[in-house]
Design a protein around this motif. Structure first.
Motif, PDB file in Angstrom:
ATOM      1  N   THR A  50     -10.942  -2.508   6.248  1.00 56.67           N
ATOM      2  CA  THR A  50     -10.104  -1.682   7.118  1.00 56.67           C
ATOM      3  C   THR A  50      -8.656  -2.146   7.094  1.00 56.67           C
ATOM      4  OG1 THR A  50     -11.988  -1.251   8.588  1.00 56.67           O
ATOM      5  CG2 THR A  50      -9.787  -0.862   9.484  1.00 56.67           C
ATOM      6  N   GLN A  51      -8.455  -3.454   7.200  1.00 54.60           N
ATOM      7  CA  GLN A  51      -7.097  -3.988   7.173  1.00 54.60           C
ATOM      8  C   GLN A  51      -6.412  -3.677   5.848  1.00 54.60           C
ATOM      9  OE1 GLN A  51      -6.267  -8.318   6.786  1.00 54.60           O
ATOM     10  NE2 GLN A  51      -5.228  -8.130   8.763  1.00 54.60           N
ATOM     11  N   PHE A  52      -7.119  -3.889   4.745  1.00 56.16           N
ATOM     12  CA  PHE A  52      -6.580  -3.609   3.412  1.00 56.16           C
ATOM     13  C   PHE A  52      -6.176  -2.138   3.285  1.00 56.16           C
ATOM     14  CE2 PHE A  52      -7.079  -2.216  -0.947  1.00 56.16           C
ATOM     15  CZ  PHE A  52      -6.446  -3.201  -1.683  1.00 56.16           C
ATOM     16  N   SER A  53      -7.060  -1.240   3.722  1.00 59.62           N
ATOM     17  CA  SER A  53      -6.801   0.194   3.583  1.00 59.62           C
ATOM     18  C   SER A  53      -5.587   0.627   4.392  1.00 59.62           C
ATOM     19  CB  SER A  53      -8.038   0.991   4.017  1.00 59.62           C
ATOM     20  OG  SER A  53      -9.154   0.671   3.227  1.00 59.62           O
ATOM     21  N   PHE A  54      -5.479   0.138   5.640  1.00 57.45           N
ATOM     22  CA  PHE A  54      -4.358   0.540   6.480  1.00 57.45           C
ATOM     23  C   PHE A  54      -3.037  -0.041   6.003  1.00 57.45           C
ATOM     24  CE2 PHE A  54      -7.530   1.678   9.819  1.00 57.45           C
ATOM     25  CZ  PHE A  54      -7.077   2.965  10.034  1.00 57.45           C
ATOM     26  N   ILE A  55      -3.055  -1.255   5.467  1.00 59.47           N
ATOM     27  CA  ILE A  55      -1.830  -1.845   4.937  1.00 59.47           C
ATOM     28  C   ILE A  55      -1.261  -0.972   3.825  1.00 59.47           C
ATOM     29  CG2 ILE A  55      -0.937  -3.758   3.533  1.00 59.47           C
ATOM     30  CD1 ILE A  55      -2.651  -5.628   5.213  1.00 59.47           C
ATOM     31  N   HIS A  56      -2.131  -0.535   2.909  1.00 64.33           N
ATOM     32  CA  HIS A  56      -1.653   0.275   1.787  1.00 64.33           C
ATOM     33  C   HIS A  56      -1.391   1.719   2.203  1.00 64.33           C
ATOM     34  CE1 HIS A  56      -1.996  -2.636  -1.542  1.00 64.33           C
ATOM     35  NE2 HIS A  56      -2.859  -3.220  -0.731  1.00 64.33           N
ATOM     36  N   LEU A  57      -2.076   2.192   3.234  1.00 60.00           N
ATOM     37  CA  LEU A  57      -1.777   3.528   3.755  1.00 60.00           C
ATOM     38  C   LEU A  57      -0.362   3.576   4.321  1.00 60.00           C
ATOM     39  CD1 LEU A  57      -2.336   6.376   4.905  1.00 60.00           C
ATOM     40  CD2 LEU A  57      -3.435   5.270   6.854  1.00 60.00           C
ATOM     41  N   PHE A  58      -0.053   2.646   5.225  1.00 63.04           N
ATOM     42  CA  PHE A  58       1.265   2.660   5.865  1.00 63.04           C
ATOM     43  C   PHE A  58       2.364   2.240   4.891  1.00 63.04           C
ATOM     44  CE2 PHE A  58      -1.502   1.761   9.713  1.00 63.04           C
ATOM     45  CZ  PHE A  58      -1.458   3.069  10.157  1.00 63.04           C
ATOM     46  N   GLY A  59       2.048   1.309   3.983  1.00 65.37           N
ATOM     47  CA  GLY A  59       3.047   0.913   2.987  1.00 65.37           C
ATOM     48  C   GLY A  59       3.389   2.050   2.045  1.00 65.37           C
ATOM     49  N   GLY A  60       2.361   2.773   1.564  1.00 66.34           N
ATOM     50  CA  GLY A  60       2.626   3.912   0.686  1.00 66.34           C
ATOM     51  C   GLY A  60       3.357   5.031   1.394  1.00 66.34           C
ATOM     52  N   THR A  61       2.975   5.301   2.650  1.00 63.51           N
ATOM     53  CA  THR A  61       3.652   6.340   3.428  1.00 63.51           C
ATOM     54  C   THR A  61       5.115   5.986   3.643  1.00 63.51           C
ATOM     55  OG1 THR A  61       1.567   6.853   4.566  1.00 63.51           O
ATOM     56  CG2 THR A  61       3.601   7.654   5.582  1.00 63.51           C
ATOM     57  N   GLU A  62       5.390   4.706   3.917  1.00 63.84           N
ATOM     58  CA  GLU A  62       6.780   4.289   4.116  1.00 63.84           C
ATOM     59  C   GLU A  62       7.606   4.493   2.848  1.00 63.84           C
ATOM     60  OE1 GLU A  62       9.448   0.363   5.327  1.00 63.84           O
ATOM     61  OE2 GLU A  62       7.270   0.347   5.615  1.00 63.84           O
ATOM     62  N   ALA A  63       7.024   4.193   1.683  1.00 64.82           N
ATOM     63  CA  ALA A  63       7.742   4.388   0.426  1.00 64.82           C
ATOM     64  C   ALA A  63       8.122   5.852   0.242  1.00 64.82           C
ATOM     65  CB  ALA A  63       6.890   3.906  -0.743  1.00 64.82           C
ATOM     66  N   PHE A  64       7.188   6.760   0.530  1.00 62.63           N
ATOM     67  CA  PHE A  64       7.484   8.192   0.414  1.00 62.63           C
ATOM     68  C   PHE A  64       8.511   8.644   1.447  1.00 62.63           C
ATOM     69  CE2 PHE A  64       3.211   8.325  -1.678  1.00 62.63           C
ATOM     70  CZ  PHE A  64       3.641   8.853  -2.889  1.00 62.63           C
ATOM     71  N   LEU A  65       8.426   8.118   2.668  1.00 67.44           N
ATOM     72  CA  LEU A  65       9.391   8.490   3.708  1.00 67.44           C
ATOM     73  C   LEU A  65      10.804   8.058   3.334  1.00 67.44           C
ATOM     74  CD1 LEU A  65       7.516   7.786   7.073  1.00 67.44           C
ATOM     75  CD2 LEU A  65       8.310  10.004   6.219  1.00 67.44           C
ATOM     76  N   LEU A  66      10.936   6.863   2.791  1.00 58.76           N
ATOM     77  CA  LEU A  66      12.260   6.391   2.369  1.00 58.76           C
ATOM     78  C   LEU A  66      12.827   7.281   1.269  1.00 58.76           C
ATOM     79  CD1 LEU A  66      11.675   2.525   2.351  1.00 58.76           C
ATOM     80  CD2 LEU A  66      13.072   3.824   3.955  1.00 58.76           C
TER      81      LEU A  66
END
Length: 262
Positions: A50-66
């Motif tokens: 769960t921790q692994f999945s959420f880290i990459h979910l929010f990290g990937g979303t942040e990259a797209f938002l930027l």
């Protein structure tokens, strides 16, 4: 209490960026604090997943938002007359939704690649959270192909985002040559904030994920920087370097201190 001056698409994206940053830090900081206070530091497989999945979910979303925020600045500076038409509320909502979908796909691919591996023990993670390289080292099978696919997945996301960010800022800088000095200063102030945040985000990510799978002493320090320190720092950078945000905060402060003047 809201401010009409902060109703533009840029602040719409910034609000979602702040939300993603809070979620991103929340995936590691609470666990880090609890582990510092506990003698026996353990995490279940499902908790790690769960921790692994959420880290990459929010990290990937942040990259797209930027990347979307860079596009927003490009439209605002290079096509000001069409800005409200192109970046209308429906378009902004669609772009934010697309960023979440992109982050979800990125997280799903990494999670499926890592957690199908056999973990035979001893299952001791040499890190303070569940991440790609520490988990690959625990697998009792050849992880070369999996590691290559993960680097390709993260590399594709990073390269696409970086190229889009670079192209938008190059076009903006070329366009600013025809602007007045006041207009250039205002535009460069906003772009400077964005470039600072992008550097703080992509710099550590490139150091961690886009190099050979070797463990360095600085890995944990860099990881603490981009998972705990940088997320709450990015919205502050935008606020302190943005005149409209500072003016809105001053008005809110005056109304709070001197309610009789409202």
């Amino acid at each position: 209490m809201s401010s009409r001056s902060l109703g533009s698409p840029m602040y719409f994206f910034l609000s979602y960026l702040s939300f993603v940053e809070i979620c991103y830090a929340s995936t590691t900081a609470p666990r880090l604090i609890s582990d510092l206070l506990a003698e026996r530091k353990t995490i279940s497989l499902w908790g790690c997943m769960t921790q692994f999945s959420f880290i990459h979910l929010f990290g990937g979303t942040e990259a797209f938002l930027l990347t979307l925020m860079a596009y927003d600045r490009y439209v605002a500076i290079c096509k000001p007359l069409s800005y409200t038409t192109i970046m209308n509320r429906q378009a902004c909502a669609f772009l934010v939704g697309a960023a979440w979908v992109g982050g979800s796909v990125h997280s799903l691919v990494d999670s499926l690649l890592v957690f199908h591996l056999p973990f035979c023990g001893p299952n001791v993670i040499g890190h303070y959270f569940c991440d790609v390289l520490p988990l690959l080292k625990l697998a009792c099978s050849d992880t070369f192909l999996v590691g290559l696919l993960i680097v390709a997945n993260g590399g594709t996301l990073s390269v696409i985002s970086f190229v889009a960010l670079l192209a938008s800022h190059v076009v903006i800088l070329l366009h600013l040559r025809t602007r007045s000095s006041e207009g250039r200063c205002k535009a460069l102030s906003t772009c400077g904030s964005h470039i600072t945040v992008v550097t703080l985000f992509f710099g550590p990510c490139v150091f961690i994920y886009l190099r050979p799978s070797t463990t360095l002493f600085a890995d944990k320090t860099v990881a603490v920087f981009y998972t705990v320190i940088t997320p709450p720092l990015n919205p502050v950078i935008y606020s302190l370097r943005n005149a409209e945000v500072k003016k809105a905060m001053e008005r809110l402060w005056v109304r709070a201190v001197k309610p009789e003047e409202r």
